[in-house]
Design an enzyme around this catalytic site. Structure first.
Site, PDB file in Angstrom:
ATOM      1  N   SER A   1      49.609  39.803  37.110  1.00 46.34           N
ATOM      2  CA  SER A   1      48.944  39.501  38.368  1.00 46.34           C
ATOM      3  C   SER A   1      49.882  39.714  39.548  1.00 46.34           C
ATOM      4  O   SER A   1      50.331  40.828  39.791  1.00 46.34           O
ATOM      5  CB  SER A   1      48.389  38.077  38.329  1.00 46.34           C
ATOM      6  OG  SER A   1      47.622  37.795  39.468  1.00 46.34           O
TER       7      SER A   1
ATOM      8  N   ASP B   1      45.055  40.989  45.104  1.00 50.49           N
ATOM      9  CA  ASP B   1      46.301  40.685  44.420  1.00 50.49           C
ATOM     10  C   ASP B   1      46.641  41.819  43.460  1.00 50.49           C
ATOM     11  O   ASP B   1      45.950  42.840  43.404  1.00 50.49           O
ATOM     12  CB  ASP B   1      46.242  39.318  43.724  1.00 50.49           C
ATOM     13  CG  ASP B   1      45.257  39.266  42.574  1.00 50.49           C
ATOM     14  OD1 ASP B   1      44.400  40.165  42.456  1.00 50.49           O
ATOM     15  OD2 ASP B   1      45.336  38.314  41.764  1.00 50.49           O
TER      16      ASP B   1
END
Length: 454
Positions: free
Chosen positions: A99, A243
């Site tokens: 992530s 993100d």
């Protein structure tokens, strides 16, 4: 490699530094353990743009194929694109990403068929146990007939599915700046937005897992400064930041002002309730704004409050048949996306809502942003439970104040509330406070922080 799996197998995923904490040898064991725990005969894998991702994903596939399981590799993808493939193909899936973590990290987000989450209580602990065992005794004997490893491109199908859920064909033309943060949004946005009445201004679309421009975590204000500046310079209608694995989106208005994820949750909830005829359950975690349950009720829906964390949200989505769920962290979950989270679908809803009327985004979201929030404030403490007990003692018995311990401690009065939650991985307490006006929020925030830090 004598890695400590307790350090990399988290509550919801696997995550650690490569190669210090885990490597391709361990990834291969994870692949074998994953298919044994899920009982799968076939799986799907995908990976982000980090330098270590292709090798880790292929090692995982080898481990699964050695157990006789067929593997479909969709290659470079966003996390929600992997969830799409898991749902559309009805296969368990594994996504290789860390992530927004720095470049040296990598991880695995795993799901069962239909994008159902795999967490500590739903298989992850069993996977860890097998990997620990096999690391000592050696991998299990391969199947008599190994599985196949084949490639499949799912990007166009993923984009078509998202666009089937939100009609953008008749919106007014919009100018949108998108900051992909050198993450997977640079891969998905051009295909999803293709042919729509949008002028796209791309920022940092080059896939680069070393994140040369800024950390790919739009919840940190430092990481949206470039986007805010560009929106103002371009005279754009809005800005969107993704993100690293592009499963979360963050929105700024035409002035570059950040739009709270709670306001986005309320806006999308109203749209989804309208699409479902003014009926349906909407999930929100306990630190989203009071605005969210208010808007849900005003639009005919039933709000359900949950603990923080995607496993709790997804479990409640499944249990209640909810049509939508949102979190303060800019994760958005949709019934029509196998209860999984997709920032891209939330972004399309924002574009459709803005383009379906003539006013600016700041005016549109004002109706969904009714209170003053503190944002999340972290405090390092020596003893989390002792500090929580002190807070509880300070507020228990006060007139007009209620306490609950669904997740940490929530203290609620007529005009304000705050929640304090312990971090699972660090010696931190996390405070979120909200009130009807700024002076009240400031007073309650400072009072709680004094008790936490004393």
């Amino acid at each position: 490699m004598a890695a400590d799996l307790s350090q990399i197998v988290k509550a919801y995923d696997v995550r650690g530094v490569v190669p210090d904490q885990w490597d391709e040898t361990l990834a291969e064991l994870f692949g074998a353990a994953f298919v044994q725990v899920t009982g799968a005969s076939a799986i799907v894998t995908g990976h982000d743009m980090r330098p270590s991702s292709p090798g880790l994903a292929r090692a995982f596939a080898r481990g699964a194929a050695a157990r006789g399981v067929d593997v479909t590799e969709i290659g470079l993808c966003s996390t929600d694109q992997l969830y799409y493939a898991s749902g559309a193909l009805d296969l368990p899936g594994a996504m290789f990403t860390a992530s927004h973590n720095p470049a040296q990290y990598n991880g695995i987000k795993m799901c069962r068929a239909g994008a159902a989450p795999v967490g500590q209580d739903t298989g992850l602990a069993d996977i860890r146990e097998l990997v620990e065992q096999w690391r000592e005794t050696g991998a299990p004997a391969p199947a008599a007939t190994p599985g196949t490893i084949t490639q499949r491109d799912s990007l166009n199908d993923y984009a078509a599915h998202l666009r089937s859920l939100v009609d953008l064909t008749s919106i007014r033309p919009l100018k949108v700046v998108v900051d992909a943060g050198n993450g997977m949004g640079g891969h998905t946005v051009p295909t999803v937005f293709a042919g729509l009445p949008l002028t796209l201004v791309p920022m940092y679309f080059e896939l680069d897992g070393t994140f040369p421009n800024h950390e790919a975590n739009p919840l940190d204000p430092a990481n949206i400064v470039d986007l805010q500046k560009r929106v103002r310079e371009e005279g754009a209608d809005l800005g969107i930041a993704f993100d690293g694995d592009a499963d979360r989106c963050f929105v700024v208005d035409e002035n570059g002002g950040p739009v709270s994820p709670s306001a986005i949750t309320a806006l999308v909830a109203a749209r989804e309730l309208a699409r479902y005829g003014g009926k349906g359950t909407v999930i929100h975690n306990l630190i989203t704004s009071w605005s969210v349950p208010e808007v849900v009720r005003e639009n005919g829906g039933t709000p359900v409050r949950t603990r923080v964390g995607h496993s709790f949200i997804k479990a409640e989505m499944a249990r209640t048949g909810a049509i939508f769920g949102g979190e303060h962290s800019a994760h958005y979950y949709f019934k029509d996306f196998w209860n999984a989270d997709t920032g891209m679908l939330a972004a399309l809803h924002v574009l459709a809502a803005l383009g379906g009327q003539d006013g600016p985004l700041s005016g549109l979201v004002a109706q969904y942003d009714r209170y003053v929030g503190s944002g999340e404030i972290n405090s390092t403490v020596d003893d989390q439970q002792a500090r929580l007990a002190a807070l509880k003692a300070a507020y228990q018995g006060r007139d007009g104040v209620t306490l609950d311990e669904l997740d940490g401690l929530t203290v609620t009065a007529a005009d304000w509330w705050f929640n304090v939650r312990p971090s699972n991985t660090e010696p931190l307490l996390r405070l979120n406070a909200e009130a009807r006006d700024e002076p009240t929020m400031t007073r309650i925030r400072d009072e709680a922080l004094t008790l936490i830090r004393s």
